[in-house]
Design a protein around this motif. Sequence first.
Motif, mmCIF file in Angstrom:
data_model
loop_
_atom_site.group_PDB
_atom_site.id
_atom_site.type_symbol
_atom_site.label_atom_id
_atom_site.label_comp_id
_atom_site.label_asym_id
_atom_site.label_seq_id
_atom_site.Cartn_x
_atom_site.Cartn_y
_atom_site.Cartn_z
ATOM 1 N N PHE A 191 0.808 -1.216 0.000
ATOM 2 C CA PHE A 191 0.000 0.000 0.000
ATOM 3 C C PHE A 191 0.844 1.269 0.000
ATOM 4 N N GLY A 192 2.149 1.133 0.064
ATOM 5 C CA GLY A 192 3.037 2.283 -0.127
ATOM 6 C C GLY A 192 2.892 3.377 0.911
ATOM 7 N N LEU A 193 2.647 3.016 2.163
ATOM 8 C CA LEU A 193 2.495 4.034 3.198
ATOM 9 C C LEU A 193 3.810 4.783 3.440
ATOM 10 N N ASP A 194 3.699 6.070 3.688
ATOM 11 C CA ASP A 194 4.867 6.899 4.018
ATOM 12 C C ASP A 194 5.016 6.930 5.530
ATOM 13 N N GLY A 195 5.982 6.159 6.038
ATOM 14 C CA GLY A 195 6.190 6.088 7.481
ATOM 15 C C GLY A 195 7.135 7.132 8.029
ATOM 16 N N THR A 212 3.026 11.379 12.717
ATOM 17 C CA THR A 212 1.860 12.272 12.756
ATOM 18 C C THR A 212 0.780 11.872 11.764
ATOM 19 N N SER A 213 1.132 11.040 10.804
ATOM 20 C CA SER A 213 0.165 10.554 9.817
ATOM 21 C C SER A 213 0.807 9.396 9.077
ATOM 22 N N LEU A 214 0.025 8.717 8.264
ATOM 23 C CA LEU A 214 0.533 7.651 7.403
ATOM 24 C C LEU A 214 -0.091 7.815 6.021
ATOM 25 N N PRO A 215 0.421 8.772 5.238
ATOM 26 C CA PRO A 215 -0.162 8.998 3.908
ATOM 27 C C PRO A 215 0.020 7.789 3.004
ATOM 28 N N GLU A 216 -1.003 7.547 2.191
ATOM 29 C CA GLU A 216 -0.964 6.426 1.263
ATOM 30 C C GLU A 216 -0.169 6.794 0.007
ATOM 31 N N GLY A 217 0.511 5.799 -0.556
ATOM 32 C CA GLY A 217 1.192 5.949 -1.838
ATOM 33 C C GLY A 217 0.511 5.090 -2.893
ATOM 34 N N LEU A 218 1.237 4.800 -3.966
ATOM 35 C CA LEU A 218 0.685 3.957 -5.022
ATOM 36 C C LEU A 218 0.515 2.522 -4.507
ATOM 37 N N LEU A 219 -0.612 1.932 -4.818
ATOM 38 C CA LEU A 219 -0.880 0.541 -4.450
ATOM 39 C C LEU A 219 -0.314 -0.375 -5.525
#
Length: 317
Positions: free
Chosen positions: A201-205, A217-224
């Motif tokens: 799911f390409g989360l930005d950690g 502070t968040s876990l924005p999604e990237g390209l699946l």
Amino acid sequence: MSRARGYKSHLALAYEADYGQPPASPAGYNMPMNQSKLAIKQTLIDSATIRSRRDQVQPATGNTDVSGSIVVPIDQIGFGFWLRAMFGNPVTTGSGDPYTHIFKVTESQPSLVLEQQYPDVPAYEMFNGCKINKFSFTYGGDNELTANFDILGAKRTVDAAPLASTLSNIPVLKFNNFQGSIEEGGSPLAIVTEASLNADFGLDGNTYTIGSGGYRTSLPEGLLQISGNIKAFFEDTVLLSNAVNNTASSLKFKFVSGTHSLEFFMEEVIFQQTSPGIESEKGIFITLPFKAFYNNGSGGSAIVATLVNNYASYATA
């Protein structure tokens, strides 16, 4: 004092309304699981401060990393909660058993509270701001049918009381390997011995900010990214030709138990070129990696998961 025992432990799941914040009145679910290995790690930063002694100054604390893996049975009811964690609320139809829940790729993923409960102690380890970063499973053979989830999260707290005073128990109605099937291009493949599916799911950690206490502070999604493998007897060159010619096809992985089922449909896939090779005097296999994508499929999603069961709604969970 009683020692914590694995069979007495629980994995509780609830959905967050706001990232990283436990819901005020959570609907907690006691999730079937084989393993839950969520953990927190925090670096200790060595000091280079000189103070006329050989002893080192107390180290500083760095950012915290909440992450880990969860292994769950692929079942008829509980798996829908994990599908919602990956894809958001489904579109549900039906007025009674069976209900049909359709999950597709969406712009964002809900965040979770996951609590590892040790009632023998008692201790309750709550992880906030959790999202599924990777998902995978393999079927075929005589192994138990399970799925693996890699989790990223924000923070952990340990308390002597649970997040929710009572948990809703999820009936364990498992699918099995022998209930699985696979279709390629709309036709059954009877020569496949093993198949696997992976979703990244390409989360930005890397979302640590000044003043955030060292938490994400968040876990924005990237390209699946959807990929996998199929291993088949090498009986003809149909699948191999698809790979050689970069011919787009479709794949459907499905498990059926009576009127209930779980299906993963990838309408647009392409196979990677490989060679079967000769490993022994016995039968020859070919393993073909694949990637799923979305160009113009009628389903509007690189992957569509359809769960048919007797559970009325996941959207209100």
